[in-house]
Design a protein around this motif. Sequence first.
Motif, PDB file in Angstrom:
ATOM      1  N   ASP A 316       0.871  -1.381  -0.143  1.00 28.45           N
ATOM      2  CA  ASP A 316      -0.014  -0.084  -0.048  1.00 28.45           C
ATOM      3  C   ASP A 316       0.961   1.272  -0.019  1.00 28.45           C
ATOM      4  O   ASP A 316       0.621   2.279  -0.712  1.00 28.45           O
ATOM      5  CB  ASP A 316      -0.969  -0.132   1.207  1.00 28.45           C
ATOM      6  N   ARG A 319       2.365   1.752  -3.590  1.00 27.51           N
ATOM      7  CA  ARG A 319       1.279   2.000  -4.610  1.00 27.51           C
ATOM      8  C   ARG A 319       0.798   3.340  -4.362  1.00 27.51           C
ATOM      9  O   ARG A 319       0.309   4.234  -5.371  1.00 27.51           O
ATOM     10  CB  ARG A 319       0.265   1.182  -4.449  1.00 27.51           C
ATOM     11  N   ALA A 320       0.822   3.924  -2.937  1.00 23.57           N
ATOM     12  CA  ALA A 320       0.022   5.434  -2.873  1.00 23.57           C
ATOM     13  C   ALA A 320       1.200   6.433  -3.191  1.00 23.57           C
ATOM     14  O   ALA A 320       0.739   7.398  -3.515  1.00 23.57           O
ATOM     15  CB  ALA A 320      -0.383   5.466  -1.246  1.00 23.57           C
TER      16      ALA A 320
END
Length: 749
Positions: A316, A319-320
């Motif tokens: 996460d 990807r963020a």
Amino acid sequence: MTRAMWLLNHSTARAFDLAMLRAAGVQDVFTPASYPQQVNFRSASVDSNRRAPAGIPPDDLKVLDEADWHGGPGAAAWAVANRYFDVLFFIAHDLDCVMEVVSSFKGAVVWRAFGLNSDMTYSFLADAKEGLRRRIVAAGPRFWLGTAYPHLAGLEEGFLSRREVYLPLGLMDCAPREGWHGRSARLFFVCPDVGINSYYREIHERFRHDFEGFDYVVGGSQAVPVEDPRVLGYLPASQHEENMRALRVMFYHSTEPNHVHYHPFEAVRAGMPLVFMAGGMLDRMGGAGMPGRARTLDEARTKIRRLLDGDPGLIDDIRASQTRLLDAMRPEACEEAWKQGMARILAALAADRSRDRPARARRKKIAVILAASYRGGTLRGAKLLAEAIWHGSRARGEDADVVFAHPDDPQAYPPGALDDLAPFLARRTFTWRMLDLAQARRAMAYAGESGWRPLAPRYLVAEDGIQQFCDCDAWVVVSDRLQAPLLPVRPAILMVYDYVQRYVPEVLDGGDDQPFINAARTARMVMVTTEFTRQDALQYAGVAPRRVVRVPMLSSAPGPLPPAPRLAQGNSTGPGYFLWTTNGAQHKNHANALKALDIYYRMLGGKLECHVTGVDLPQAAWRKAVGGSRLKVLGELPDSRFATRLAGAAFVWHAAAVDNGTFSVIEAAHAGVPALSSDYPAMREIDAQFSLGMAWMNPADPEQMAQQLLWMEQHEAAIRRALPTPEVLSLQSVEHLGGAYWDVIRTCL
């Protein structure tokens, strides 16, 4: 209306650049209809939305579409391009192509710079091609280095950095996509052409070593199959997109500070976590400090192992954060720079086109230089070549002066030897001078080529007592018989008639033809007159295909013909004869020719005498070999006497085994005299060009040669009637064909 030519053919870059050009007010853009089927064009394609620029007639569009814009489009294509287009974008696949673009296009030229490896610059590339730096400087406000990244200009020397315009590279669709699930717990690495490209092979081998024990697949097109099931090769778009959704993580290895590939951005856009090495272009684009960045290989392996194991927090976080890499690639982030850059280019072009120019430009001057003390056919060919250039420049409305230069050799060229030189040709003598490397570097620096890098240990210059022919704009050298390359202070064009040494090595007399091959490889252009020799230049000499140009064979009518009737067989004024035109060179097939003559006279009862003309002929030995007075060795004749002897012949005999052909059969046709020739490719080409209708023989079979001599004796009158008319031959005159020669030379000016 502003029109541009975009000649890169790169699929992803094209979509973005063309959109930016339209946003900057360029109404029409031409892209090529084809591209070379070569490995380094792996990312190329033809624009599926390609449409014809408005307002260009169909015939001109056909010329543009059929031109080879990545090789050598030719004079006709450049004429159309200059008629309709204002700006041309190109990339340096081939430095010869860069030279041609800068020299031939009269609008603004933009060398698109996407960045190079850290040990290379565009200035270095420009200096790798002799004369290119000088051409770029001479182009002035018409030349631009179109950089994709703002820091690239600071890496270049002043002659390029002063001409920089920032035209950022981007990606049309930068919106992050939904759908990535990463259910395939494998590492994705992209590396094309690992089977044939040493650079990519090394990267692939290093990756395999560094990630041994990891489950991975390798993407990228492969020109040859790779025996590794993990190397995927080319995949349909749908399968590639599914891989981008399904694979767990991409690793980007590059630490190059000046260049970046597209595939890391594709991964980010697809939502796939990207682990990349620090120090590369991604740092400049916002990657510093991102959780996917790795300062060491161990750190990269650790992060990739956690991702493959399904660490949700790291997935996460990466990807963020990584979508920030797309910010500089977005069209809206690049559009203003393109508008400003194109405004600069077009304003400079308008100013250049409107500034006052001299009413009359300086007339070009071309030197036709004999490499050695040639006589006979080569000397005649050189004279015709000089005349063709003079006539051809005028046919194209670009009148040029022509200097005919020959070695200062009184024995080969005594007083009166060149009195038949056309009056519009200047004449100059010279001697060759060899320069060592230090002398060559100094001379090139004086000529403005301070960055020149030599390719040979020695170079030749022609000492003419004036300026070493530097008062001329180009040198056309007959032929390649040079002991070193010419010092490239002017473009050198070689006229190479044959590579007979490929077939008859004895002609080298124990010498080495590597200097001749080197001279051809380093020349700006090599002209040949037959397809046979063109193939030799490509296959034997290794000259690049785009630098070998076939031009028409040149010929002229012989000198004034005698008023007396022809001395043919049965004529009361004397015995009949045929004319054997040759010289003392070893490839002229003398042994078989003399055997054929012996059979013709002794066994077949031949009635015609054989009169032999040419230089360096062993008269006594030949007469003894044939026996009797029926063989008359006349040697080298002045042109007027040769014309008289030719006009009286029953036919001309050409007995050589292999070469680039002979002018004598063409001269014979002008005089109404047929020819019997050895059957080999160059002579077939001459026969076709001039519609000569020659008779043929096998030069390796003396008995068959003798039979053909007898056949010519018996059928000479019939074959004479099949000769081309003066009207047909006139279409092959120097005046008619000279334009083809000028078209080649003008591309080098």
